[in-house]
Design a protein around this motif. Structure first.
Motif, PDB file in Angstrom:
ATOM      1  N   PHE A  59       0.901  -1.117   0.000  1.00  9.30           N
ATOM      2  CA  PHE A  59      -0.047  -0.052   0.092  1.00  9.30           C
ATOM      3  C   PHE A  59       0.785   1.279  -0.087  1.00  9.30           C
ATOM      4  CE2 PHE A  59      -2.859   2.798   2.668  1.00  9.30           C
ATOM      5  CZ  PHE A  59      -3.563   3.161   1.900  1.00  9.30           C
ATOM      6  N   GLY A  60       1.839   1.389   0.879  1.00  6.57           N
ATOM      7  CA  GLY A  60       2.612   2.560   1.001  1.00  6.57           C
ATOM      8  C   GLY A  60       3.506   2.760  -0.249  1.00  6.57           C
ATOM      9  N   THR A  61       4.106   1.686  -0.839  1.00  5.83           N
ATOM     10  CA  THR A  61       4.914   2.126  -2.017  1.00  5.83           C
ATOM     11  C   THR A  61       4.082   2.421  -3.280  1.00  5.83           C
ATOM     12  OG1 THR A  61       6.824   1.400  -2.947  1.00  5.83           O
ATOM     13  CG2 THR A  61       5.090  -0.407  -3.255  1.00  5.83           C
ATOM     14  N   ALA A  62       2.593   2.134  -3.328  1.00  8.64           N
ATOM     15  CA  ALA A  62       1.789   2.449  -4.283  1.00  8.64           C
ATOM     16  C   ALA A  62       1.777   3.994  -4.212  1.00  8.64           C
ATOM     17  CB  ALA A  62       0.480   1.570  -4.284  1.00  8.64           C
ATOM     18  N   LEU A  63       1.560   4.384  -3.145  1.00  8.44           N
ATOM     19  CA  LEU A  63       1.373   5.837  -2.745  1.00  8.44           C
ATOM     20  C   LEU A  63       2.561   6.642  -2.726  1.00  8.44           C
ATOM     21  CD1 LEU A  63      -1.343   5.384  -0.057  1.00  8.44           C
ATOM     22  CD2 LEU A  63      -1.799   5.896  -2.381  1.00  8.44           C
ATOM     23  N   VAL A 229      -2.033  14.297  -1.161  1.00 10.86           N
ATOM     24  CA  VAL A 229      -0.599  14.604  -1.709  1.00 10.86           C
ATOM     25  C   VAL A 229       0.414  13.281  -1.777  1.00 10.86           C
ATOM     26  CG1 VAL A 229       1.376  16.219  -1.744  1.00 10.86           C
ATOM     27  CG2 VAL A 229      -0.791  16.939  -1.217  1.00 10.86           C
ATOM     28  N   VAL A 230       0.584  12.596  -2.937  1.00 10.53           N
ATOM     29  CA  VAL A 230       1.214  11.429  -2.952  1.00 10.53           C
ATOM     30  C   VAL A 230       2.355  11.560  -4.036  1.00 10.53           C
ATOM     31  CG1 VAL A 230      -0.450   9.965  -2.008  1.00 10.53           C
ATOM     32  CG2 VAL A 230      -0.212  10.596  -4.720  1.00 10.53           C
ATOM     33  N   SER A 231       3.234  10.678  -3.859  1.00 10.15           N
ATOM     34  CA  SER A 231       4.389  10.655  -5.089  1.00 10.15           C
ATOM     35  C   SER A 231       4.279   9.328  -5.949  1.00 10.15           C
ATOM     36  CB  SER A 231       5.942  10.693  -4.548  1.00 10.15           C
ATOM     37  OG  SER A 231       5.895   9.687  -3.395  1.00 10.15           O
ATOM     38  N   GLY A 232       3.569   8.489  -5.612  1.00 12.48           N
ATOM     39  CA  GLY A 232       3.374   7.138  -6.366  1.00 12.48           C
ATOM     40  C   GLY A 232       2.488   7.282  -7.375  1.00 12.48           C
ATOM     41  N   PRO A 233       2.438   6.101  -8.152  1.00 12.77           N
ATOM     42  CA  PRO A 233       1.515   6.183  -9.311  1.00 12.77           C
ATOM     43  C   PRO A 233      -0.099   6.112  -8.738  1.00 12.77           C
ATOM     44  CG  PRO A 233       2.464   4.137  -8.917  1.00 12.77           C
ATOM     45  CD  PRO A 233       3.135   5.128  -8.096  1.00 12.77           C
ATOM     46  N   TRP A 234      -0.371   5.856  -7.569  1.00 15.20           N
ATOM     47  CA  TRP A 234      -1.735   5.761  -7.221  1.00 15.20           C
ATOM     48  C   TRP A 234      -1.922   6.752  -6.026  1.00 15.20           C
ATOM     49  CZ3 TRP A 234      -4.422   2.293 -10.132  1.00 15.20           C
ATOM     50  CH2 TRP A 234      -3.751   1.115 -10.527  1.00 15.20           C
ATOM     51  N   LYS A 235      -3.523   6.880  -5.875  1.00 16.67           N
ATOM     52  CA  LYS A 235      -4.073   7.624  -4.877  1.00 16.67           C
ATOM     53  C   LYS A 235      -5.242   6.933  -4.572  1.00 16.67           C
ATOM     54  CE  LYS A 235      -6.630  10.805  -8.146  1.00 16.67           C
ATOM     55  NZ  LYS A 235      -6.646  11.947  -8.453  1.00 16.67           N
ATOM     56  N   ILE A 236      -5.622   7.251  -3.286  1.00 22.53           N
ATOM     57  CA  ILE A 236      -6.988   6.748  -2.492  1.00 22.53           C
ATOM     58  C   ILE A 236      -8.147   7.189  -2.927  1.00 22.53           C
ATOM     59  CG2 ILE A 236      -7.886   5.944  -0.435  1.00 22.53           C
ATOM     60  CD1 ILE A 236      -5.346   6.415   1.152  1.00 22.53           C
ATOM     61  N   GLY A 255       6.598   9.450 -13.050  1.00 23.99           N
ATOM     62  CA  GLY A 255       7.103   8.220 -13.680  1.00 23.99           C
ATOM     63  C   GLY A 255       6.724   7.820 -15.009  1.00 23.99           C
ATOM     64  N   ASP A 256       7.566   6.862 -15.783  1.00 28.24           N
ATOM     65  CA  ASP A 256       7.381   6.541 -17.201  1.00 28.24           C
ATOM     66  C   ASP A 256       6.106   5.258 -16.570  1.00 28.24           C
ATOM     67  OD1 ASP A 256       8.816   8.205 -18.292  1.00 28.24           O
ATOM     68  OD2 ASP A 256      10.636   6.857 -18.267  1.00 28.24           O
ATOM     69  N   ASP A 257       6.503   4.663 -15.575  1.00 28.85           N
ATOM     70  CA  ASP A 257       5.599   3.635 -15.181  1.00 28.85           C
ATOM     71  C   ASP A 257       4.198   3.899 -14.667  1.00 28.85           C
ATOM     72  OD1 ASP A 257       6.915   4.583 -13.193  1.00 28.85           O
ATOM     73  OD2 ASP A 257       6.687   2.809 -12.092  1.00 28.85           O
ATOM     74  N   LYS A 258       3.439   4.595 -15.604  1.00 31.36           N
ATOM     75  CA  LYS A 258       2.012   4.968 -15.360  1.00 31.36           C
ATOM     76  C   LYS A 258       1.288   3.818 -15.325  1.00 31.36           C
ATOM     77  CE  LYS A 258       2.554  10.088 -16.730  1.00 31.36           C
ATOM     78  NZ  LYS A 258       3.970   9.917 -16.924  1.00 31.36           N
ATOM     79  N   PRO A 259      -0.002   4.020 -14.441  1.00 30.22           N
ATOM     80  CA  PRO A 259      -1.022   3.005 -14.327  1.00 30.22           C
ATOM     81  C   PRO A 259      -1.576   2.606 -15.881  1.00 30.22           C
ATOM     82  CG  PRO A 259      -1.181   4.156 -12.530  1.00 30.22           C
ATOM     83  CD  PRO A 259      -0.179   5.023 -13.224  1.00 30.22           C
ATOM     84  N   GLN A 260      -1.641   1.486 -16.036  1.00 29.26           N
ATOM     85  CA  GLN A 260      -2.432   1.155 -17.322  1.00 29.26           C
ATOM     86  C   GLN A 260      -3.736   0.400 -16.956  1.00 29.26           C
ATOM     87  OE1 GLN A 260       0.352  -1.153 -20.177  1.00 29.26           O
ATOM     88  NE2 GLN A 260       1.738  -1.022 -18.050  1.00 29.26           N
TER      89      GLN A 260
END
Length: 581
Positions: A59-63, A229-236, A255-260
Motif C-alpha cells: 500500500f505504501g509504495t503504491a502511494l 498529496v502522493v508521489s507514487g502512481p496511485w492515490k486513494i 514516472g514512465d511507469d504510469k498505471p495502465q
C-alpha cells in the motif's frame, strides 16, 4: 485435500465447465482489477511497531515512492530498481564513508517538485523520534551517520562512522529512507499552518506525533488532505476500515511507469475459504489458492486463471518469548529449544499440510533454490525419540499426553525449578486453514513428550505478541505470524533487525553475544563467508523454532491480466505495470 473431498465440502461445483469465471474478462470493469488482500492499516511512510505487515508495504509504495526500491532478479547496481525509486545510484568517496545521492526529476501530485527539503524533513522526524520508529535499532541507521548534508535541491550526502560493505548499506540501511511532502505535512495539528517545525527537536516530535495520530485514524484515509498529496502512481479513492480499499491512478505521476488500469480494488476476506469461494466464482481478478485447496489448481486453470506460486526471499519461524518471567528461563535452556525443534516435522508438514507449497526453514538466511523443499543442510531433523531423550537427560520426567515436569532442578538448568511444567500459550494467526492444520500437527507431536501447547488464534498475532517491556504484564510464551512467511528480507539477508540484542523486530528478546558479533561482522564484509558463519551459528543455536516456509501465496490471476509475473520475491507488487490483454 482431494478434488472429491473439496466437492463434498460445499465449494462450487467441480465439473470441468462453468460460466462463473470468464477468461478474458475483468470482474470489476473493462480496465479495473479486483485483488484479494488484507486491508492495509498504516499509511505514514515511517514504519511503526505492530504495523509492519506486508500489505502495508505494498500500500505504501503504491502511494509514496521511497528513495530506493529494489529488484533482486536484476543485475543493476546494488539491485536498485531505478524506475520505482526517487534516487539515483549513490556515488562513494575514496574512503567508502561518504555517499552522495542525487534525486530524480519528480513531483508531488499537487505539482510541487520533490526536493532534498523533503528528505531533510524525513531525516528530522526519524532522528528525533527514533524510539517510535519500528526500523530503528540503537547504533544502526541513522546513528551510524556522522554527517547529513544538503548539497542543493537535488543532491544530499551521508557520511558513515565506518566503512560498511556497500551492498549491505545500500540494501539494508538506505532502504529505510522515505521522502515526505514537507510542504504539506510539516505542521503540529490539523488547523496549524505548515512551517519549518521539523527543524527543532521539539517541533519534530510534535509533527511526528501529529502524523502518527492521523495515520491511526483509518476512517479518514480517503478524505484527509494529508494523504491526498502522493508521489507514487496511485492515490486513494475509497477506504473502508477492515474493508475494501480502492486505488485510482495519480494523474500527476511523474514516472514512465504510469498505471495502465483505471481502478484497483483491494478486497479483504475473513479467511481462506471465503476468499477461495469468491475466486472460484470468478469474482476476483487476482487472488490466491489456499494451500488446502492446491489440488484444484487444474480446475482454476480451466476457468481462465494462471496459477503462479509466489516464492519469497523469506524465512518462517515460531517466536519463543525469552522475556516472559515464567517461560523465559525454560526457553533459555538450549536442550529444550533443540527438543522442540526436533518435534517439528518440517518436510511432512510442507508436503501434506501446505500441499508442497512450503519448504523447511533451516536458519536465518533463506535456503538456496537447490535445497528448497528438503531439510538438507538443516541442523535439526525430525526426531521424536531424540527429543524425548534430551528432556530425560536434562532432569525432566516425560509424561506422554500429559505434562512433563522438572524432577531434578540441578539438571533442568539455571532458573528452572523442580515442579516446573512444559505448558505454553501459543498465539497463532487465524483465517488460514493450513496454519490451523499445521499447529494441530505440531501440538500433537509435542504432546507425545508432554509438552502442552495452548493454541490461541487471533487475526493479528504480531500486535498481540509485541516485545515484553520490563515491568509490564507479559502473558504470551510463543507466537506465530508466518502464514505467508514470517520475515521477508531486504536485499542483504543479515540479522540486525531480527536477532541482534534489542533489535526492533526481535519480538522474543533473544540475546546472544556470539550472534551479535557475527551479525556485526556480516555488515562490514562483502565476503559471503561472513553471512554463512552467521547463518550456521543461529541455525544451530535456535533463537526461534524454524518452521515450514510457505510461498507468500499461490497466486491465481486471470490469464489475460498481463504484467503480474514475475512476482517480486521481496513481497512487493507494482499494479501500475498490469494491463488487460
Amino acid at each position: 485435500m482431494t478434488a472429491a473431498l473439496a466437492c463434498s465440502m460445499g465449494l462450487a461445483a467441480c465439473g470441468s465447465n462453468t460460466d462463473s469465471a470468464t477468461s478474458g474478462a475483468s470482474s470489476s470493469g473493462s480496465s479495473a482489477v479486483t485483488m484479494a488482500m488484507r486491508t492495509p492499516n498504516w499509511i505514514l511512510p515511517i514504519s511503526a511497531p505492530g504495523f509492519t505487515q506486508g500489505e502495508n508495504a505494498i500500500f505504501g509504495t503504491a502511494l509514496y515512492r521511497p528513495l530506493y526500491n529494489y529488484d533482486l532478479t536484476s543485475d543493476a547496481d546494488y539491485h536498485i530498481y531505478a524506475k520505482k525509486s526517487l534516487g539515483e545510484v549513490p556515488e562513494f568517496s575514496e574512503d567508502g564513508k561518504t555517499m552522495t545521492i542525487t534525486l530524480r526529476d519528480a513531483t508531488w501530485s499537487d505539482g510541487e517538485k520533490i526536493t532534498t527539503r523533503d528528505v531533510e524533513f524525513w531525516w528530522n522526524l526519524v532522528t528525533n523520534n527514533k524510539d517510535k520508529w519500528a526500523s530503528y535499532r540503537e547504533g544502526s541507521f541513522p546513528d551510524n551517520i556522522t554527517d547529513f548534508t544538503i548539497v542543493d535541491d537535488k543532491t544530499f550526502s551521508l557520511t558513515t562512522s565506518e566503512a560498511y560493505a556497500p551492498g549491505w548499506f545500500i540494501g539494508n540501511q538506505l532502504n529505510k529512507i522515505a521522502i515526505l511532502p514537507q510542504h504539506v505535512w510539516d505542521k503540529t495539528s490539523a488547523d496549524a499552518a505548515v512551517g519549518d517545525d521539523d527543524r527543532t527537536p521539539e517541533g519534530a516530535i510534535k509533527v511526528f506525533d501529529f502524523l502518527t495520530e492521523q495515520s491511526k485514524d483509518l476512517s479518514t484515509y480517503a478524505t484527509n488532505d494529508l494523504w491526498k498529496v502522493v508521489s507514487g502512481p496511485w492515490k486513494i479513492s475509497e477506504y473502508v476500515p477492515n474493508g475494501q480499499v480502492v486505488l485510482v491512478p495519480n494523474e500527476a505521476y511523474w514516472g514512465d511507469d504510469k498505471p495502465q488500469i483505471d481502478k484497483l480494488t483491494l478486497k479483504p476476506f475473513t479467511g481462506d475459504d471465503a476468499e477461495f469461494n469468491v475466486l472460484r466464482a470468478g469474482g476476483i481478478d487476482y487472488g490466491y489458492i489456499p494451500a488446502s485447496n492446491v489440488s484444484q489448481t487444474s480446475y482454476m486453470e480451466q476457468q481462465g486463471y494462471t496459477v503462479d506460486p509466489w516464492y519469497g526471499y523469506s524465512i518462517t519461524y515460531l517466536v519463543l518469548n525469552f522475556a516472559n518471567p515464567t517461560s523465559g528461563p525454560l526457553f533459555e535452556q538450549k536442550y529444550l529449544r533443540q527438543a522442540m525443534q526436533m518435534l517439528i516435522d518440517q518436510e511432512t508438514i510442507s508436503e501434506k499440510v501446505w500441499g508442497g507449497m512450503a519448504a523447511p526453514t533451516c536458519g536465518p538466511v533463506p535456503q538456496s533454490s537447490d535445497a528448497n523443499g528438503t531439510s538438507k543442510g538443516c541442523a535439526y531433523s525430525f526426531d521424536p525419540e531424540g527429543a524425548k531423550k534430551l528432556l530425560e537427560d536434562n532432569g525432566w520426567k516425560v509424561v506422554p499426553d500429559g505434562v512433563s515436569v522438572c524432577e531434578d532442578a540441578a539438571k533442568c538448568g539455571e532458573g528452572v525449578n523442580a515442579g516446573d511444567k512444559l505448558e505454553f500459550k501459543l498465539i497463532s494467526q487465524s483465517g488460514f486453514t493450513a496454519t490451523t492444520n499445521m499447529m494441530s500437527e505440531i501440538k500433537s507431536q509435542m504432546a507425545k513428550v508432554g509438552i502442552v501447547l495452548d493454541i490461541q488464534e487471533v487475526p493479528d498475532s504480531v500486535s498481540v505478541s509485541q516485545v515484553c517491556e520490563e515491568g509490564a504484564e507479559c502473558t504470551w510464551d510463543m507466537s506465530f505470524f508466518g502464514s505467508q512467511g514470517s520475515w521477508y528480507y531486504p536485499v542483504y539477508a543479515s540479522g540486525e533487525r531480527l536477532f541482534q540484542t534489542d533489535a526492533p523486530v526481535n519480538l522474543g528478546s533473544y540475546s546472544n553475544a556470539k550472534a551479535d558479533e557475527l551479525i556485526e561482522a556480516s555488515k562490514f564484509s562483502s565476503d559471503a563467508n561472513a553471512l554463512d558463519e552467521y547463518n550456521a551459528f543461529l541455525a544451530e543455536d535456535l533463537p526461534v523454532l524454524w518452521m515450514p516456509n510457505p510461498v507468500y501465496q499461490i497466486s491465481a490471476y486471470k490469464s489475460n491480466l498481463d504484467g503480474v509475473s514475475p512476482q517480486d520475491p521481496m513481497n512487493l507488487m507494482y499494479p501500475e505495470d498490469w494491463s488487460w490483454k
